[in-house]
Design an enzyme around this catalytic site. Sequence first.
Site, PDB file in Angstrom:
ATOM      1  N   SER A  63       0.800  -1.233   0.000  1.00 47.38           N
ATOM      2  CA  SER A  63       0.000   0.000   0.000  1.00 47.38           C
ATOM      3  C   SER A  63       0.830   1.281   0.000  1.00 47.38           C
ATOM      4  O   SER A  63       0.265   2.361  -0.186  1.00 47.38           O
ATOM      5  CB  SER A  63      -0.939   0.028   1.202  1.00 47.38           C
ATOM      6  OG  SER A  63      -2.026  -0.804   0.951  1.00 47.38           O
ATOM      7  N   LYS A  66       0.342   3.349  -2.946  1.00 48.15           N
ATOM      8  CA  LYS A  66      -0.871   4.177  -3.085  1.00 48.15           C
ATOM      9  C   LYS A  66      -0.553   5.675  -3.062  1.00 48.15           C
ATOM     10  O   LYS A  66      -1.251   6.470  -3.677  1.00 48.15           O
ATOM     11  CB  LYS A  66      -1.887   3.809  -1.984  1.00 48.15           C
ATOM     12  CG  LYS A  66      -2.470   2.412  -2.216  1.00 48.15           C
ATOM     13  CD  LYS A  66      -3.307   1.871  -1.071  1.00 48.15           C
ATOM     14  CE  LYS A  66      -3.761   0.455  -1.428  1.00 48.15           C
ATOM     15  NZ  LYS A  66      -4.380  -0.280  -0.344  1.00 48.15           N
ATOM     16  N   TYR A 188      -4.040  -3.025 -10.254  1.00 49.83           N
ATOM     17  CA  TYR A 188      -3.926  -2.801  -8.807  1.00 49.83           C
ATOM     18  C   TYR A 188      -3.009  -3.854  -8.167  1.00 49.83           C
ATOM     19  O   TYR A 188      -2.132  -3.525  -7.354  1.00 49.83           O
ATOM     20  CB  TYR A 188      -5.321  -2.812  -8.170  1.00 49.83           C
ATOM     21  CG  TYR A 188      -5.284  -2.720  -6.661  1.00 49.83           C
ATOM     22  CD1 TYR A 188      -5.043  -1.515  -6.020  1.00 49.83           C
ATOM     23  CD2 TYR A 188      -5.466  -3.858  -5.872  1.00 49.83           C
ATOM     24  CE1 TYR A 188      -4.988  -1.436  -4.631  1.00 49.83           C
ATOM     25  CE2 TYR A 188      -5.410  -3.793  -4.497  1.00 49.83           C
ATOM     26  CZ  TYR A 188      -5.167  -2.590  -3.878  1.00 49.83           C
ATOM     27  OH  TYR A 188      -5.104  -2.519  -2.512  1.00 49.83           O
ATOM     28  N   TYR A 239      -4.458   3.907   8.027  1.00 53.86           N
ATOM     29  CA  TYR A 239      -5.803   3.323   8.182  1.00 53.86           C
ATOM     30  C   TYR A 239      -6.442   3.671   9.533  1.00 53.86           C
ATOM     31  O   TYR A 239      -6.383   4.811   9.960  1.00 53.86           O
ATOM     32  CB  TYR A 239      -5.775   1.789   7.977  1.00 53.86           C
ATOM     33  CG  TYR A 239      -4.755   1.337   6.983  1.00 53.86           C
ATOM     34  CD1 TYR A 239      -4.896   1.691   5.644  1.00 53.86           C
ATOM     35  CD2 TYR A 239      -3.647   0.594   7.357  1.00 53.86           C
ATOM     36  CE1 TYR A 239      -3.956   1.294   4.713  1.00 53.86           C
ATOM     37  CE2 TYR A 239      -2.703   0.191   6.424  1.00 53.86           C
ATOM     38  CZ  TYR A 239      -2.859   0.545   5.114  1.00 53.86           C
ATOM     39  OH  TYR A 239      -1.941   0.159   4.213  1.00 53.86           O
ATOM     40  N   VAL A 257       1.220  -3.607   3.872  1.00 58.33           N
ATOM     41  CA  VAL A 257       1.228  -4.881   4.600  1.00 58.33           C
ATOM     42  C   VAL A 257       2.481  -5.729   4.328  1.00 58.33           C
ATOM     43  O   VAL A 257       2.624  -6.809   4.898  1.00 58.33           O
ATOM     44  CB  VAL A 257      -0.050  -5.728   4.362  1.00 58.33           C
ATOM     45  CG1 VAL A 257      -1.262  -5.078   4.993  1.00 58.33           C
ATOM     46  CG2 VAL A 257      -0.261  -6.044   2.900  1.00 58.33           C
TER      47      VAL A 257
HETATM   48  N1  GLN Z   1      -2.568  -2.383   3.369  1.00 62.83           N
HETATM   49  C1  GLN Z   1      -2.035  -2.926   2.309  1.00 62.83           C
HETATM   50  O1  GLN Z   1      -0.833  -2.872   2.089  1.00 62.83           O
HETATM   51  C2  GLN Z   1      -2.997  -3.670   1.447  1.00 62.83           C
HETATM   52  C3  GLN Z   1      -2.498  -3.953   0.053  1.00 62.83           C
HETATM   53  C4  GLN Z   1      -2.904  -5.301  -0.428  1.00 62.83           C
HETATM   54  N2  GLN Z   1      -2.319  -5.521  -1.712  1.00 62.83           N
HETATM   55  C5  GLN Z   1      -4.407  -5.431  -0.515  1.00 62.83           C
HETATM   56  O2  GLN Z   1      -4.949  -5.012  -1.485  1.00 62.83           O
HETATM   57  O3  GLN Z   1      -5.064  -5.948   0.341  1.00 62.83           O
END
Ligand code: GLN
Length: 303
Positions: A63, A66, A188, A239, A257
């Site tokens: 993420s 992002k 994605y 988050y 993650v």
């Molecule tokens: N928080 C994350 O890093 C989530 C990314 C992970 N690829 C997902 O879509 O669930």
Amino acid sequence: MDYQRLLERIEADIAPLVGSGTPAEYIPALATVDPAQFGMAIADLEGNVFGVGDWRVPFSAQSITKVFALALALAEGGDSLWERVGREPSGNPFNSLVQLEYENGIPRNPFINAGALVVTDRLQTLTGDASSELLEFLREESGNPEVGFDAEVAASEQENGDRNAALAHFMASYGNIDNPVPALLDHYFWQCSIEMSCADLARAGRFLARHGLRADGTRLLTRSGAKQINAVMLTCGTYDAAGEFAYRVGLPGKSGVGGGIVAVVPGRCTLAVWSPGLDSQGNSVAGVAALDRFTTLTGLSVF
Ligand SMILES: NC(=O)CC[C@H](N)C(=O)O
């Protein structure tokens, strides 16, 4: 400031926490990563990069990508993106569906999965190849042409992607996705699979510390645009732990993650930290602690 000595002190201070928490289990390719790893890097605005531990080891950026996708989508497509995604903390887990129905398919912010899917959809419409555009941008900003996708992680996410597929289809039912959902999901998952080290990420994030200026000195974002992304990172980048992160660290930050976190000291430097053990909200236990130590020892927070 002697960043190298500082990093060595932080590494020693947080050593007891390395290995705590658990690597992301819902993506099988990430579950097998050795949690007893830790790296941290600082990139200053003069072009120096300092690091300790596993700071040159590539890991799954997840993420963290992002932020870069958002910056590109805003740079190339402008503020109309904000008609399709909000800028408020969600207070819910990053992959939650619960707010989307009563908020008419408009995700709370670009850093939860639903919002990131909208951003990638926008980038796909703007560029025709969202994940490749993003990869190219990350190679240029990090100065590392070896930055690449991890096909095993992308496949693992695809195979276990029901929740992201549900988010994308649900938003499509509200007219908030322009591209075919399978193609969007593909971009994605490839985006999330990008592998980078702390050194790469700290370098790549420098435009956020340089008020929008890219590595080659050209402007990606206005000063105000860079401030806006940093602000959304501060309030939404970790988050449903964003309040706690702001309390402890006091910097704009974006986690993934894979166990990585990028944090920005505007006007000064960019930090990247990695340790795969996660807390229950999906943020690196040792990573948050290391950033907490950084701001506590230096006073370099935005507050
Ligand atoms: N928080 C994350 O890093 C989530 C990314 C992970 N690829 C997902 O879509 O669930």
